[in-house]
Design a protein around this motif. Structure first.
Motif, PDB file in Angstrom:
ATOM      1  N   LEU A  17     -14.913  55.387 -50.875  1.00  0.00           N
ATOM      2  CA  LEU A  17     -14.839  55.846 -49.578  1.00  0.00           C
ATOM      3  C   LEU A  17     -16.031  55.308 -48.905  1.00  0.00           C
ATOM      4  O   LEU A  17     -16.006  54.667 -47.872  1.00  0.00           O
ATOM      5  CB  LEU A  17     -15.177  57.403 -49.544  1.00  0.00           C
ATOM      6  N   GLN A  20     -14.785  51.669 -48.232  1.00  0.00           N
ATOM      7  CA  GLN A  20     -14.000  51.841 -46.814  1.00  0.00           C
ATOM      8  C   GLN A  20     -14.586  51.883 -45.575  1.00  0.00           C
ATOM      9  O   GLN A  20     -14.637  51.240 -44.480  1.00  0.00           O
ATOM     10  CB  GLN A  20     -13.178  53.030 -47.159  1.00  0.00           C
ATOM     11  N   ARG A  60     -13.157  60.820 -45.352  1.00  0.00           N
ATOM     12  CA  ARG A  60     -13.038  59.437 -44.624  1.00  0.00           C
ATOM     13  C   ARG A  60     -13.273  59.716 -42.887  1.00  0.00           C
ATOM     14  O   ARG A  60     -13.850  58.980 -42.218  1.00  0.00           O
ATOM     15  CB  ARG A  60     -11.888  58.622 -44.878  1.00  0.00           C
ATOM     16  N   LEU A 119      -7.708  51.031 -42.470  1.00  0.00           N
ATOM     17  CA  LEU A 119      -7.357  52.411 -42.921  1.00  0.00           C
ATOM     18  C   LEU A 119      -5.781  52.093 -43.688  1.00  0.00           C
ATOM     19  O   LEU A 119      -5.535  52.396 -44.593  1.00  0.00           O
ATOM     20  CB  LEU A 119      -7.117  53.331 -41.747  1.00  0.00           C
ATOM     21  N   CYS A 123      -7.506  51.289 -47.522  1.00  0.00           N
ATOM     22  CA  CYS A 123      -7.457  52.944 -47.904  1.00  0.00           C
ATOM     23  C   CYS A 123      -5.988  53.261 -48.164  1.00  0.00           C
ATOM     24  O   CYS A 123      -5.549  54.231 -48.552  1.00  0.00           O
ATOM     25  CB  CYS A 123      -7.767  53.703 -46.604  1.00  0.00           C
TER      26      CYS A 123
END
Length: 170
Positions: A17, A20, A60, A119, A123
């Protein structure tokens, strides 16, 4: 969620995380801070948090909102101080040159495109999940991804080192 389950979740997802959020914010310290704060908020709600369908997405989204809130507070503070120019945060050297090139190229993109790209591609969220996390339509996400990929390709072509075979390493 028991404290042991929460600890295991934290250990398994904090680094991912943070990486990201670093891609979203371009600032490693900021990414660590907002992810940590999101985990603190999840801990405070751990009984309800255990029933969340996608706990990593919750962290997130919360961290991303915290980062946006911090940016807004900073911008407002600069306005109140009479400063009308934007100062870039200091760059933190990433572990590899390729990572630095990618983050720099992402930083040049508009926030909406950058968020959609990170994302979706970093992700591993579906287009529908990106739409849900960012509060826009699936069509808007697809448009942002297409425009963002095109803009990123131009930026990476100018900046990315090639390996011996001429292939991009990013």
């Amino acid at each position: 969620m028991t404290p042991q389950e929460f600890d295991a979740f934290y250990a398994a997802s904090f680094s991912r995380l943070t990486g990201q959020l670093y891609a979203l914010t371009g600032n490693w310290s900021e990414a660590q801070d907002v992810v940590q704060e999101a985990f603190v908020r999840a801990w405070d709600r751990r009984h309800a948090f255990g029933s969340v369908n996608a706990p990593e997405a919750w962290i997130r989204t919360t961290a991303r909102r915290l980062a946006v809130s911090r940016w807004r507070r900073l911008a407002r503070g600069l306005q109140l101080a009479g400063r009308h120019h934007h100062q870039e945060p200091p760059t933190v050297e990433p572990p590899t040159e390729e990572h630095l090139v990618l983050i720099a190229a992402l930083r040049d993109l508009p926030e909406a495109q950058r968020s959609a790209l990170v994302l979706h591609h970093m992700c591993d969220l579906s287009v529908e999940q990106v739409a849900a996390e960012t509060g826009v339509t699936v069509s808007a996400v697809k448009s942002r991804l297409a425009r963002g990929r095109a803009a990123l390709a131009v930026r990476l072509a100018d900046r990315t080192p090639a390996d011996e075979e001429g292939k991009l390493r990013v």
